[in-house]
Design a protein around this motif. Structure first.
Motif, short mmCIF file in Angstrom:
data_model
loop_
_atom_site.label_atom_id
_atom_site.label_comp_id
_atom_site.label_asym_id
_atom_site.label_seq_id
_atom_site.Cartn_x
_atom_site.Cartn_y
_atom_site.Cartn_z
N TYR A 130 0.87 -1.21 -0.11
CA TYR A 130 -0.06 0.15 0.05
C TYR A 130 0.92 1.22 -0.07
CZ TYR A 130 -3.49 3.45 1.72
OH TYR A 130 -4.01 4.65 1.82
N SER A 131 1.84 1.23 0.79
CA SER A 131 2.77 2.38 0.97
C SER A 131 3.57 2.68 -0.47
CB SER A 131 3.94 2.37 2.02
OG SER A 131 4.62 1.38 1.84
N LEU A 132 3.98 1.44 -1.05
CA LEU A 132 4.74 1.76 -2.34
C LEU A 132 3.64 1.92 -3.46
CD1 LEU A 132 7.05 -1.27 -1.98
CD2 LEU A 132 7.53 1.17 -1.52
N ILE A 133 2.58 1.83 -3.61
CA ILE A 133 1.57 1.94 -4.74
C ILE A 133 1.34 3.56 -4.69
CG2 ILE A 133 -0.78 1.87 -5.53
CD1 ILE A 133 -0.90 -1.13 -4.37
N GLN A 134 1.71 4.24 -5.97
CA GLN A 134 1.66 5.59 -5.77
C GLN A 134 0.13 6.01 -6.40
OE1 GLN A 134 4.15 7.79 -5.19
NE2 GLN A 134 5.07 5.95 -4.52
#
Length: 194
Positions: free
Chosen positions: A35-39
């Motif tokens: 989730y934190s990596l999905i822009q």
């Protein structure tokens, strides 16, 4: 088996995304790490793992191929289901999980919600050799944090601090500052214990 999914990002939540692939919306379960990596881009690609059970087909998505491989290793351990594996990847960075397994760091794995001592030990016993070989980790470098922690713990015991309390303080410090030196571990622990 569905190995990857690429399409338009329709919905993004901390635990799942919906990806439109030519008019079909796929609900994909994700970890907080992914989730934190999905822009917030319009199109995304996730590496996937499809879990087929009698009552459900569940798709798990990962931004990085390496996270998917760690997930597959974790679910191979008896007692670790897809839900717990996803919780592990949400609680601790995948790289840190690999380091904890490689170094035999039961305390780090046990800190994850839903993981007891026996399960943490089983994860390490089942996966340690595989992790050391697969990730080409040098056991000496992996166990360096444990050695520094042990040195700091010995120093704190000599100073008269309770072993259990000192261990608890050091676990927190090592987790937050894995690359710190022994002196820093001792100083930070003294702040917590004083």
């Amino acid at each position: 088996m569905i190995a990857q999914i690429q399409g338009k990002l329709i919905e993004k939540l901390p635990t799942e995304v919906v990806i439109d692939c030519n008019g079909v919306g796929y609900q994909v379960n994700i970890s907080l790490h992914t989730y934190s990596l999905i822009q917030d881009s319009e199109y995304i690609k996730l590496y996937t793992h499809l879990q087929i059970k009698e009552d459900a087909h569940t798709l798990f998505g990962f931004f990085e191929k390496s996270e998917r491989e760690i997930f597959k290793m974790l679910i191979s351990v008896n007692g670790i289901g897809a839900g717990i594996a996803r919780t592990m990847l949400s609680s601790i960075e995948p790289k840190r999980i690999i380091e904890a397994i490689g170094s035999g760091d039961v305390a780090t794995i046990q800190r994850i919600k839903g993981i007891g001592v026996k399960t943490a030990q089983r994860v390490i016993i089942d996966l340690r050799d595989k992790v050391l070989k697969l990730y080409d980790i040098d056991e000496v470098s992996v166990s360096q944090n444990n050695t520094k922690r042990d040195e700091a713990l010995s120093a704190l015991e000599v100073l008269g601090f309770n072993k259990k309390l000192a261990e608890k303080a050091l676990e927190k410090i090592v987790f937050e500052q894995p690359d710190a030196n022994v002196e820093t571990y001792i100083k930070q622990a003294l702040k917590i214990l004083s």
